[in-house]
Write an enzyme that holds these catalytic residues in place. Structure first.
Site, short mmCIF file in Angstrom:
data_model
loop_
_atom_site.label_atom_id
_atom_site.label_comp_id
_atom_site.label_asym_id
_atom_site.label_seq_id
_atom_site.Cartn_x
_atom_site.Cartn_y
_atom_site.Cartn_z
N GLU A 131 -9.44 -10.05 -8.33
CA GLU A 131 -8.72 -8.91 -7.69
C GLU A 131 -6.91 -9.37 -8.78
O GLU A 131 -6.78 -8.02 -9.34
CB GLU A 131 -7.93 -8.63 -6.60
CG GLU A 131 -9.24 -8.73 -5.75
CD GLU A 131 -8.53 -8.81 -3.69
OE1 GLU A 131 -7.30 -9.06 -3.81
OE2 GLU A 131 -9.81 -8.48 -2.73
N ASN A 160 -2.63 0.07 6.95
CA ASN A 160 -1.54 -1.16 7.02
C ASN A 160 -0.79 -1.84 6.45
O ASN A 160 -0.51 -3.41 5.88
CB ASN A 160 -2.58 -1.93 7.74
CG ASN A 160 -3.82 -2.68 6.63
OD1 ASN A 160 -4.07 -1.89 5.50
ND2 ASN A 160 -5.01 -3.40 6.98
N TYR A 174 -12.49 -1.86 -3.74
CA TYR A 174 -12.91 -2.74 -2.45
C TYR A 174 -14.81 -2.26 -2.37
O TYR A 174 -15.54 -2.03 -1.23
CB TYR A 174 -12.63 -0.94 -1.32
CG TYR A 174 -10.96 -1.46 -1.16
CD1 TYR A 174 -10.70 -2.55 0.07
CD2 TYR A 174 -9.78 -0.38 -0.95
CE1 TYR A 174 -9.45 -2.39 0.40
CE2 TYR A 174 -8.43 -0.85 -0.60
CZ TYR A 174 -7.97 -1.69 0.02
OH TYR A 174 -7.19 -1.80 0.34
N LYS A 203 0.57 -1.02 -0.02
CA LYS A 203 -0.31 0.04 -0.47
C LYS A 203 0.97 1.14 -0.06
O LYS A 203 2.15 1.34 0.45
CB LYS A 203 -1.38 -0.38 1.02
CG LYS A 203 -1.77 -1.23 0.79
CD LYS A 203 -2.83 -1.35 2.19
CE LYS A 203 -4.04 -2.35 2.16
NZ LYS A 203 -4.61 -1.90 3.30
N HIS A 205 -2.09 -5.30 0.90
CA HIS A 205 -3.20 -6.19 1.18
C HIS A 205 -2.91 -7.55 0.42
O HIS A 205 -2.25 -7.87 -0.84
CB HIS A 205 -3.92 -5.19 -0.46
CG HIS A 205 -5.01 -6.17 -0.48
ND1 HIS A 205 -6.69 -6.11 -0.14
CD2 HIS A 205 -5.45 -6.92 -1.63
CE1 HIS A 205 -7.24 -6.44 -0.44
NE2 HIS A 205 -6.85 -7.79 -2.12
P1 DAT Z 1 -7.55 -6.92 5.22
O1 DAT Z 1 -6.90 -5.59 4.22
O2 DAT Z 1 -7.09 -7.55 6.35
O3 DAT Z 1 -8.63 -7.82 3.87
P2 DAT Z 1 -11.06 -5.21 5.44
O4 DAT Z 1 -10.92 -6.14 3.99
O5 DAT Z 1 -11.58 -5.99 6.67
O6 DAT Z 1 -9.63 -5.92 5.41
O7 DAT Z 1 -10.23 -4.39 4.87
C1 DAT Z 1 -9.70 -4.00 3.74
C2 DAT Z 1 -8.83 -2.26 4.32
O8 DAT Z 1 -10.32 -1.61 5.16
C3 DAT Z 1 -8.38 -2.60 5.67
O9 DAT Z 1 -6.33 -3.38 5.53
C4 DAT Z 1 -8.10 -1.09 6.33
C5 DAT Z 1 -9.38 -0.81 6.26
N1 DAT Z 1 -10.34 -0.97 7.27
C6 DAT Z 1 -10.90 -2.15 7.59
N2 DAT Z 1 -11.32 -1.79 8.83
C7 DAT Z 1 -11.44 -0.34 9.10
C8 DAT Z 1 -11.45 0.31 9.77
N3 DAT Z 1 -12.71 -0.59 11.25
N4 DAT Z 1 -11.34 1.77 9.88
C9 DAT Z 1 -10.83 2.16 8.79
N5 DAT Z 1 -10.35 1.68 8.21
C10 DAT Z 1 -10.63 0.00 8.60
MG MG Z 2 -9.73 -6.91 2.48
#
Ligand code: DAT
Ligand code: MG
Length: 148
Positions: free
Chosen positions: A126, A112, A49, A9, A115
């Site tokens: 994807e 974080n 997303y 990222k 991805h």
């Molecule tokens: P991952 O990236 O572990 O698959 P996800 O698909 O649930 O996680 O979410 C996609 C991204 O969105 C994640 O990498 C960071 C962001 N995100 C997730 N939960 C969040 C939150 N509660 N507040 C802010 N950003 C968040």
């Molecule tokens: Mg995810």
């Protein structure tokens, strides 16, 4: 062989972590079959997303992923989807175990580091979204005889 989509990222690109992240998957034994440095358009971000579009953090998520270059990759190997997720650590770096990528390099959920696809279906979707077929390189590595 299973394939997954991984993306360094914008935060991790800026912090100079592309090489470190590639190294971990290489050392594990996975095979890189596609990679490019690119900027994610708003349209691509929203489609990537789309499962999160009703979430309150969606606008911020799109803003972040389009805020600077990313390093998009396709990796191949046995169980690569689930294993890459384990190597990445949990979504929130504050809860991610030490030794995982997010656990070692991240501090907050909105930045974080990496991805990774979470299922066979999302990996297929994807990979298609980010790569043309001719951008993926199928090649054999003799070292695979010592990994499998
Ligand atoms: P991952 O990236 O572990 O698959 P996800 O698909 O649930 O996680 O979410 C996609 C991204 O969105 C994640 O990498 C960071 C962001 N995100 C997730 N939960 C969040 C939150 N509660 N507040 C802010 N950003 C968040
Ligand atoms: Mg995810």
């Amino acid at each position: 062989m299973e394939k997954t989509f991984l993306m360094v990222k914008p935060d991790a690109v800026q912090r100079g972590l592309i090489g470190e992240i590639i190294s971990r998957f290489e050392a594990k034994g996975f095979q890189l079959i596609g990679a490019k440095l690119m900027t994610v358009s708003e349209e691509l971000a929203e489609s990537h997303y789309e499962e999160h579009k009703e979430r309150p953090f969606f606008p911020e998520l799109v803003q972040f992923i389009t805020s600077g270059p990313v390093f998009a990759m396709v990796w191949q190997g046995e169980q690569v989807i689930a294993t890459a997720r384990l190597m990445m650590g949990t979504t929130n770096p504050q809860e991610a175990a030490s030794g995982t990528i997010r656990g070692d390099y991240g501090l907050i959920v909105r930045k974080n580091i990496i991805h990774g696809s979470d299922s066979v279906q999302s990996a297929e979707r994807e990979i298609k979204l980010f790569f043309k077929e001719d951008e993926l390189v199928e090649y054999s590595k003799l070292i695979n005889n010592w990994i499998y």
